[in-house]
Write a protein that holds these residues in place. Structure first.
Motif, PDB file in Angstrom:
ATOM      1  N   LYS A   1       0.830  -1.198   0.000  1.00  0.00           N
ATOM      2  CA  LYS A   1       0.000   0.000   0.000  1.00  0.00           C
ATOM      3  C   LYS A   1       0.873   1.260   0.000  1.00  0.00           C
ATOM      4  O   LYS A   1       0.599   2.207  -0.741  1.00  0.00           O
ATOM      5  CB  LYS A   1      -0.951  -0.003   1.205  1.00  0.00           C
ATOM      6  CG  LYS A   1      -2.090  -0.996   1.057  1.00  0.00           C
ATOM      7  CD  LYS A   1      -2.840  -1.267   2.342  1.00  0.00           C
ATOM      8  CE  LYS A   1      -3.481  -0.064   2.947  1.00  0.00           C
ATOM      9  NZ  LYS A   1      -4.285  -0.417   4.158  1.00  0.00           N
ATOM     10  N   ARG A   2       1.936   1.244   0.810  1.00  0.00           N
ATOM     11  CA  ARG A   2       2.850   2.403   0.851  1.00  0.00           C
ATOM     12  C   ARG A   2       3.565   2.580  -0.488  1.00  0.00           C
ATOM     13  O   ARG A   2       3.662   3.695  -1.005  1.00  0.00           O
ATOM     14  CB  ARG A   2       3.871   2.244   1.971  1.00  0.00           C
ATOM     15  CG  ARG A   2       3.357   2.591   3.349  1.00  0.00           C
ATOM     16  CD  ARG A   2       4.473   2.678   4.380  1.00  0.00           C
ATOM     17  NE  ARG A   2       5.272   1.459   4.472  1.00  0.00           N
ATOM     18  CZ  ARG A   2       4.943   0.388   5.197  1.00  0.00           C
ATOM     19  NH1 ARG A   2       3.833   0.371   5.911  1.00  0.00           N
ATOM     20  NH2 ARG A   2       5.723  -0.678   5.220  1.00  0.00           N
TER      21      ARG A   2
ATOM     22  N   GLY B   1       1.110   3.841  -2.939  1.00  0.00           N
ATOM     23  CA  GLY B   1       0.437   5.090  -2.552  1.00  0.00           C
ATOM     24  C   GLY B   1      -1.071   4.956  -2.628  1.00  0.00           C
ATOM     25  O   GLY B   1      -1.776   5.928  -2.910  1.00  0.00           O
ATOM     26  N   LEU B   2      -1.572   3.743  -2.371  1.00  0.00           N
ATOM     27  CA  LEU B   2      -3.002   3.468  -2.468  1.00  0.00           C
ATOM     28  C   LEU B   2      -3.512   2.796  -1.210  1.00  0.00           C
ATOM     29  O   LEU B   2      -2.748   2.152  -0.494  1.00  0.00           O
ATOM     30  CB  LEU B   2      -3.287   2.526  -3.644  1.00  0.00           C
ATOM     31  CG  LEU B   2      -2.935   3.011  -5.039  1.00  0.00           C
ATOM     32  CD1 LEU B   2      -3.149   1.897  -6.051  1.00  0.00           C
ATOM     33  CD2 LEU B   2      -3.770   4.230  -5.395  1.00  0.00           C
ATOM     34  N   ASP B   3      -4.800   2.922  -0.998  1.00  0.00           N
ATOM     35  CA  ASP B   3      -5.480   2.157   0.038  1.00  0.00           C
ATOM     36  C   ASP B   3      -6.359   1.135  -0.678  1.00  0.00           C
ATOM     37  O   ASP B   3      -6.467   1.137  -1.906  1.00  0.00           O
ATOM     38  CB  ASP B   3      -6.318   3.082   0.928  1.00  0.00           C
ATOM     39  CG  ASP B   3      -6.590   2.476   2.306  1.00  0.00           C
ATOM     40  OD1 ASP B   3      -6.295   1.274   2.522  1.00  0.00           O
ATOM     41  OD2 ASP B   3      -7.105   3.200   3.173  1.00  0.00           O
TER      42      ASP B   3
ATOM     43  N   ALA C   1      -4.965   4.068  -8.863  1.00  0.00           N
ATOM     44  CA  ALA C   1      -3.980   5.133  -9.011  1.00  0.00           C
ATOM     45  C   ALA C   1      -4.529   6.221  -9.926  1.00  0.00           C
ATOM     46  O   ALA C   1      -5.292   5.947 -10.859  1.00  0.00           O
ATOM     47  CB  ALA C   1      -2.685   4.564  -9.589  1.00  0.00           C
TER      48      ALA C   1
ATOM     49  N   ARG D   1       3.489  -0.138 -12.835  1.00  0.00           N
ATOM     50  CA  ARG D   1       3.745   1.267 -13.136  1.00  0.00           C
ATOM     51  C   ARG D   1       4.286   1.471 -14.555  1.00  0.00           C
ATOM     52  O   ARG D   1       4.430   2.585 -14.992  1.00  0.00           O
ATOM     53  CB  ARG D   1       4.726   1.867 -12.130  1.00  0.00           C
ATOM     54  CG  ARG D   1       4.169   1.941 -10.725  1.00  0.00           C
ATOM     55  CD  ARG D   1       3.035   2.897 -10.630  1.00  0.00           C
ATOM     56  NE  ARG D   1       2.694   3.093  -9.219  1.00  0.00           N
ATOM     57  CZ  ARG D   1       1.598   3.687  -8.816  1.00  0.00           C
ATOM     58  NH1 ARG D   1       0.740   4.136  -9.683  1.00  0.00           N
ATOM     59  NH2 ARG D   1       1.354   3.822  -7.549  1.00  0.00           N
TER      60      ARG D   1
END
Length: 159
Positions: free
Chosen positions: A102-103, A106-108, A113, A158
């Motif tokens: 998650k870190r 950068g998502l929960d 994204a 990504r």
């Protein structure tokens, strides 16, 4: 005018899907699965149109849609990463690995994204318990996730 045409095309496609299943016994779940596969999510008018065509209330259809976590309200990212949250995975560091992913992303949970590259979803058993902690990326199982594997997953989604 364009929005009306899009809505009309969506409704036509929904009706086509319903008509493909309506003669079968208990057609609701197969219809919902095909709608999800066809659109990538549940269009806003799906419950109303399907309900009308099957003679069910919108609430009945919505209840089934909201019960199953795989039915999305919005399109998913280009990649979908499902991370196992079951006890077997948690017992060997799955909770910490999920937080690490998650870190890195950068998502929960249930977020996509901003660039549309990836959607992160929790699941409650992938059946890969012997290789925990586990995840599934775009339908492909990944076992024994550690920090290196997590970094590889993030690089892949990504690009």
């Amino acid at each position: 005018m364009s929005m009306r045409n899009d809505a009309g095309r969506t409704e036509e496609r929904l009706i086509d899907i319903v008509n493909g299943w309506i003669a079968r016994e208990a057609p609701l779940l197969p219809i919902l699965n095909e709608v999800q596969a066809s659109f990538g999510y549940m269009p806003e008018n799906a419950a109303a149109v399907i309900g009308r065509e099957l003679n069910l209330s919108r609430a009945e259809v919505h209840g089934v849609i909201s019960f199953y976590h795989d039915f999305r309200k919005e399109p998913a990212g280009r990649h979908v990463l499902k991370v196992c949250r079951a006890e077997a995975c948690q017992s060997v560091g799955g909770r910490e690995m999920a937080e690490h992913l998650k870190r890195l992303l950068g998502l929960d949970w249930h977020e996509t994204a901003a660039d549309g590259s990836v959607t992160l979803e929790p699941v409650y058993c992938l059946g890969l318990c012997a290789c925990a902690p586990a995840a599934m990326l775009d339908g492909e199982m990944i076992g024994r996730i550690d920090e290196q594997v997590a970094a590889e997953i993030v690089r892949e989604v990504r690009t």
